[in-house]
Design an enzyme around this catalytic site. Structure first.
Site, PDB file in Angstrom:
ATOM      1  N   HIS A   1       0.824  -1.207   0.000  1.00 40.03           N
ATOM      2  CA  HIS A   1       0.000   0.000   0.000  1.00 40.03           C
ATOM      3  C   HIS A   1       0.859   1.260   0.000  1.00 40.03           C
ATOM      4  CE1 HIS A   1      -2.770   2.936   2.241  1.00 40.03           C
ATOM      5  NE2 HIS A   1      -3.089   2.950   0.956  1.00 40.03           N
TER       6      HIS A   1
ATOM      7  N   HIS B   1      -1.591   1.166   7.966  1.00 34.58           N
ATOM      8  CA  HIS B   1      -3.045   1.276   7.836  1.00 34.58           C
ATOM      9  C   HIS B   1      -3.702  -0.094   7.979  1.00 34.58           C
ATOM     10  CE1 HIS B   1      -0.955   4.315   5.285  1.00 34.58           C
ATOM     11  NE2 HIS B   1      -1.633   5.107   6.087  1.00 34.58           N
TER      12      HIS B   1
HETATM   13 FE1  FES Z   1       0.348  -0.799   4.793  1.00 35.73          FE
HETATM   14 FE2  FES Z   1      -1.010   1.396   4.289  1.00 35.73          FE
HETATM   15  S1  FES Z   1       1.142   1.127   4.320  1.00 35.73           S
HETATM   16  S2  FES Z   1      -1.764  -0.563   4.789  1.00 35.73           S
END
Ligand code: FES
Length: 173
Positions: free
Chosen positions: A103, A122
């Protein structure tokens, strides 16, 4: 002319020469014959075959830190204790994954209770028993899994990755 003015002037000249090149490129593009064929795209990446560990170094259900395909790409090897997708070794239970969250690039932590890699950024979670499938959170791709080969001495080699590593245009730089 002050030092600062000089730098601005140099920057302007570089910009203008770049604009000139772009204009020349655009003009050349309009002159390509109608019958010209584009060269086939090459999406193939040649991965290194890197020794990451020996089977004897892995402890059941504990993350063994590695890096692949280069030192700037952290990951883990795991001996999960049951045959799983992409699993290598005599029991088909040894897997390897990138530990950079797809992500936004936070480092992932292994949770041996449910055999997931978890993101503190997150809260995305990736199932290590299901090829790194994302099971929760913001990420929009599964976790890159290593293609492993184990030789007769038990040395574990990574020889490829099945997804694009976070922050890269190509897994092999
Ligand atoms: Fe891993 Fe956003 S950096 S869920």
């Amino acid at each position: 002319m002050s030092h600062c003015d000089h730098l601005v002037d140099v920057g302007r000249r570089k910009f203008l020469s770049g604009a000139g090149l772009a204009a020349a490129g655009a003009a050349a593009a309009t002159m390509v014959p109608v019958h010209a064929k584009a060269a086939p795209g090459s999406a193939r990446v040649d991965y290194p075959s890197n020794r990451l560990a020996n089977i004897g170094e892995l402890k059941p259900n504990e993350a063994f830190n590695v890096a692949y395909p280069d030192a700037d790409a952290p990951g883990v090897l795991l001996k999960l204790g049951k045959r799983v997708p992409g699993g290598a070794g005599p029991d088909g239970d040894i897997v390897g994954f990138s530990t950079i969250c797809p992500h936004k690039g936070f480092p992932l932590n292994y949770n041996g209770v449910d055999k997931t890699l978890n993101c503190p950024g997150h809260y995305s979670r990736f199932d290590c028993e299901s090829g790194g499938q994302q099971v929760w959170g913001h990420a929009t791709q599964n976790l890159p899994q290593y293609m492993l080969r184990i030789d007769g001495k038990g040395d574990i080699y990574a020889e490829g990755v099945d997804e694009l590593l976070y922050g890269r245009l190509s897994n092999v730089l």
